[in-house]
Each structure stands twice: as structure tokens, then as C-alpha cells.
Design a protein around this motif. Structure first.
Motif, short mmCIF file in Angstrom:
data_model
loop_
_atom_site.label_atom_id
_atom_site.label_comp_id
_atom_site.label_asym_id
_atom_site.label_seq_id
_atom_site.Cartn_x
_atom_site.Cartn_y
_atom_site.Cartn_z
N ALA A 32 -5.14 7.56 -4.39
CA ALA A 32 -5.32 7.88 -2.97
C ALA A 32 -6.45 7.06 -2.40
O ALA A 32 -7.47 7.61 -1.96
CB ALA A 32 -5.58 9.37 -2.80
N HIS B 129 0.84 -1.21 0.00
CA HIS B 129 0.00 0.00 0.00
C HIS B 129 0.88 1.26 0.00
O HIS B 129 0.67 2.16 -0.81
CB HIS B 129 -0.91 0.01 1.23
CG HIS B 129 -1.60 1.32 1.46
ND1 HIS B 129 -2.76 1.68 0.83
CD2 HIS B 129 -1.25 2.39 2.24
CE1 HIS B 129 -3.11 2.89 1.20
NE2 HIS B 129 -2.21 3.35 2.06
N THR C 233 1.20 3.93 -3.11
CA THR C 233 0.81 5.33 -2.89
C THR C 233 1.91 6.27 -3.38
O THR C 233 1.64 7.31 -3.98
CB THR C 233 0.52 5.56 -1.39
OG1 THR C 233 -0.47 4.60 -0.99
CG2 THR C 233 0.00 6.95 -1.12
#
Ligand SMILES: Cc1cc2nc3c(=O)[nH]c(=O)nc-3n(C[C@H](O)[C@H](O)[C@H](O)COP(=O)(O)OP(=O)(O)OC[C@H]3O[C@@H](n4cnc5c(N)ncnc54)[C@H](O)[C@@H]3O)c2cc1C
Length: 440
Positions: free
Chosen positions: A247, A87, A91
Motif C-alpha cells: 500500500a 501502480h 496494488t
């Protein structure tokens, strides 16, 4: 600190001392000091479903504090500590024009967990599993030394897919995929039955980087194995779509307590009917990366929805040519009325070379099954045997119930793996509940 730990399926909690290394030096000290006890195993974000990251009465090292990484801008190569999450990588990387080489169905997994389970994604038929993209890794072995390993090293091949039992992955360098946007172009197509599902996947998979089929497991008779196929590619910038930033956040939170039995045959049949009918017969859509790869991540703590007894995930692969076994298993599950909230089918390509890696060329089916369904244990045990008989196997990162006597038939490189493990860890310091259960 003594803590009760479970896997993502929330079955079989066991107590362990939990320690959180802050650096590679600290990690080495903790491993060396664990000698003579009940053993030690690394843990990432605990997204394996069963007991792989548990060690009853022993030490468990929560590696999420090892969370630094860098990227070589020219080659795209990322060097990340074992506790960095996919993750966090996504990002930061997607806006720079890069994506991880392989993403499982959740991005809340660590680099160490991705290598130890040699995770696969929807691109396995094209790109193999995570381990195939690793150029080197550093491993803290049983005596606390830090070793750098490359793909040709036997210990590297025993570590990729080795379920944390050769040592702790402190760092890894791996290749990434260039992307132009944070969007996916996705073809959605409904199929009428299992034969059409298999034939369509076989005929069209190579046209897409990512493919998967969701199967309506409760459909019977002529509709048995009807599916919704989703096949996609990263959207190029010149496709005229405005690319939003990557996002993703969890937008829903599962309630803290859910009564058992909420997911039953009636509720899941109704859900499947709506899900199947809602899907277009055939349509191309544009989707964000998160909804395409990680739809479940939108509901934080969704594993609680299965109620207090938890759930098991059953994932197996059978080689190409064993389609009849796959058909029989899907037919048995439909006839038994097995409640599986999520059933997905994929075509695997070549394996990565990890000695205990799960993926091999063939068909893989994964089911999420609430614990407590009548006759389920016997049914799955029968499937274990049938899968092994045709040269297939069950996925250890999802497993919580396989028996040790199935391991040698399912994993033909097991003895070779054991010899390498014994050489690197003669006292058997690295242990887990899964390792004890399966006599690894
Ligand atoms: C919603 C969901 C979807 C999923 N979809 C997929 C999928 O599509 N494909 C797939 O392959 N898997 C899938 N998984 C399983 C998941 O990708 C793997 O179980 C992965 O290993 C979890 O990573 P983790 O960091 O949480 O590791 P943990 O669950 O904490 O540990 C898993 C194993 O890795 C070892 N380990 C962890 N960190 C290290 C380290 N630093 N060094 C050495 N060993 C370590 C542990 O000892 C353990 O054996 C899914 C899981 C969930 C919950």
C-alpha cells in the motif's frame, strides 16, 4: 482542449489538442477523424522525460481513461487496457501473489507507455524488457481499425519500443511473476571504484533477479566510479517475516516552485558523500517492494526540485567489450564536475526483439542532469558520437536532445522499422515532437 504539454523533465513545452478516449470505439473514431491534420500520438502518464508524448499543434490522446483489466488466475496472464497504470496493477496483484514482469524506476507508467518504450527494470539481465513478456496486443492503426498482433508479426516488433508511432495500444496480454510476499531480500554493498563496481556486477548479477548500482559521479581520482550496489530477490513466505500489504503512497510533496540552482556541485557532492557513507559496506536487509523499486515515487512531483528550467536525463548503453568507453565517459563526467543527482549503472541481458527497443546486452548508465550546466551540451554530444561508434545507443524515452543524424548508427533496424511504419501508416498520421526531431 488546447494544453501545453511537457515530458517529466519539464523542458520544451508545446501546445496540442488533448482528447481522452473513453473506449476503444471512441479511440478508433478519434484516430480516424485526425487524418489530414498535424498528426496524433498517444500519451500515458507523461513519465517519459522528453518530447515523446507531445505533438506540437496536433492531437494528443490521453489514454489513462482506458483503464480496465483482468487476470487469468491459473496462468497469471493479465489482459489490460493501454491506459492501466503499473501502480494500479501492483496494488491489486501483489496481495494475490503476482508481480508485473518488469517495473521501471517509477510505477506511475501505463501499460501502453511500458510497451511503446519497451521499458526495462533492474531485472533486465535476467528477464529482458517489458515487450518480451507480451503475448499479444491490440493496436488502433491509422485508419481507425483495431488489429490484434502477436510477437512474430512485423508490426508487433515495430510497436514494442516504437514510441507510439505505429498506432495506439488499446490492450495487451502479458505474463506476470509469482511472488509470495510484498517484501524483498536485498544485499547492499559498497565498492571503492568503477573497476570494482563492474567486476562485482559481472561476477554476481546472475545470482539475483534484480540488480543496480548507484554511482557517486562527483568522486574523482582513485575513487572514481565508487558505488553502492543493491541486488535483491522477492522474499519467500517461509523467511519468517510478516508481509505487510502493498500500500505505497506518496508521503512527501515537492514544493510547487523551487529556485533554479538548488542542485549544484556543492549540494550534490555533500549528498553523495552522505549517501555513500550511510550505505553499509556489506549487509543484507529486508525492504518493501516500493522502497526497493520506486524510491522516487515517495516524493510526489519530485521533478520540480530541479527548478524552473527542468532537467535532462541522459541514458546510454554500450555493448560488452566497450568497457573502456564507459570508463572514459564516467571519467569525463567526474572531471567536468557534472551535477547528476542520480546516476545509475546496470548490466543488460538480451533484447526483446523490438526493432527500436533500447536495451541490448551491455552496460547502461543513466544520469539526471539539471539544465544549464556550462559545457554540458558539447559534452553530451561528444558522448553520443562515442556511444554510436562502439555500437551503443541513447534511450529515446529519456531523450530530449539527440540529433537525427545519430539515429541510423544507434538503431541499426531503423530502416526496417520505417518500412513497417510506412506500410501501416502511409500518410504518417502518428507523429510526435520526438519523431519530428529525430526524423522517425
Ligand atoms: C522516475 C522515473 C524512473 C524511470 N525509470 C525507468 C526505468 O528504470 N526503465 C525504463 O525503461 N524507463 C524508466 N523511466 C521512463 C518510463 O518508464 C517511460 O518513459 C515510460 O514510457 C513512461 O510511460 P507513460 O505511460 O508515462 O508514457 P508517456 O511518457 O506518456 O509516453 C511514452 C511513450 O509511449 C507512448 N505511448 C503511451 N501510451 C501509449 C499507448 N496506449 N499506445 C501507444 N503508445 C503509447 C507515447 O506516445 C510515448 O512515445 C522512468 C521514468 C521516471 C519518471
Amino acid at each position: 482542449m488546447t494544453t501545453f504539454l511537457t515530458g517529466w523533465g519539464r523542458t520544451a513545452p508545446t501546445p496540442a489538442t488533448l482528447a481522452r478516449p473513453r473506449s476503444v470505439e471512441h479511440l478508433s473514431e478519434l484516430v480516424a477523424a485526425a487524418a489530414g491534420g498535424r498528426g496524433v500520438v498517444a500519451r500515458g502518464l507523461g513519465r517519459s522525460y522528453g518530447d515523446a508524448a507531445q505533438n506540437a499543434g496536433g492531437l494528443v490522446l490521453d489514454c489513462t481513461g482506458l483503464d480496465t483489466w483482468t487476470q487469468d488466475e491459473a496462468s497469471g496472464l493479465v489482459t489490460a487496457s493501454g491506459g492501466v497504470s503499473l501502480h494500479d496493477l501492483m496494488t491489486a496483484l501483489v496481495p494475490r501473489g503476482w508481480f508485473v514482469p518488469v517495473s521501471p524506476g517509477t510505477r506511475h507508467v501505463t501499460v501502453g507507455g511500458a510497451i511503446a518504450a519497451d521499458v526495462h527494470g533492474k531485472n533486465h539481465h535476467r528477464d529482458s524488457s517489458f515487450g518480451a513478456h507480451v503475448r499479444s496486443l491490440t493496436l488502433v492503426t491509422a485508419d481507425g481499425t483495431v488489429r490484434t498482433l502477436h510477437p512474430g508479426d512485423p508490426l508487433f516488433r515495430a510497436t514494442v519500443g516504437g514510441m507510439g508511432l505505429t498506432g495506439v495500444i488499446a490492450e495487451a496480454t502479458f505474463a506476470c511473476v509469482p511472488v509470495e510476499t510484498a517484501l524483498m531480500r536485498v544485499d547492499v554493498q559498497r565498492t571503492a571504484d568503477l573497476d570494482e563496481t563492474l567486476a562485482t556486477m559481472e561476477a554476481t548479477d546472475d545470482r539475483y533477479r534484480y540488480t543496480v548500482a548507484w554511482i557517486d559521479l562527483l568522486a574523482q581520482g582513485s575513487r572514481m566510479g565508487r558505488s553502492v550496489l543493491t541486488r535483491g530477490d522477492h522474499l519467500p513466505r517461509d523467511d519468517g517475516k510478516e508481509s505487510p500489504a502493498f500500500a505505497p503512497g506518496a508521503s512527501l510533496r515537492a514544493p510547487a516552485w523551487v529556485p533554479g540552482g538548488l542542485l549544484n556541485r556543492v549540494s550534490v557532492r555533500a549528498f553523495n558523500e552522505v549517501w555513500y557513507r550511510k550505505a553499509p559496506r556489506r549487509k543484507t536487509i529486508v525492504q518493501g517492494i516500493a522502497p526497493f523499486f520506486h524510491p522516487l515515487d515517495f516524493v510526489e512531483g519530485w521533478n520540480r526540485v530541479y527548478g524552473p528550467r527542468g532537467f535532462v536525463q541522459y541514458q546510454f548503453v554500450v555493448p560488452f567489450g566497450a568497457e573502456d568507453t564507459l570508463r572514459d565517459i564516467v571519467g569525463s563526467l567526474s572531471a567536468h564536475g557534472t551535477v547528476s543527482f542520480l546516476t545509475v549503472l546496470k548490466r543488460f541481458g538480451p533484447g526483446s526483439g523490438g526493432l527500436l527497443s533500447f536495451p541490448m546486452p551491455g552496460w547502461t548508465l543513466a544520469l539526471d542532469i539539471p539544465v544549464g550546466q556550462r559545457g554540458l551540451d558539447g559534452l553530451l554530444r561528444g558522448f553520443d558520437r562515442r556511444v554510436a561508434d562502439v555500437g551503443g545507443r541513447v534511450y529515446l524515452a529519456k531523450d530530449s536532445r539527440l540529433r537525427a543524424d545519430m539515429m541510423a548508427a544507434m538503431y541499426p533496424e531503423l530502416e526496417r522499422w520505417r518500412r513497417i511504419k510506412d506500410e501501416a501508416d502511409p500518410a504518417g498520421l502518428f507523429r510526435s515532437d520526438l519523431a519530428r526531431r529525430l526524423r522517425l
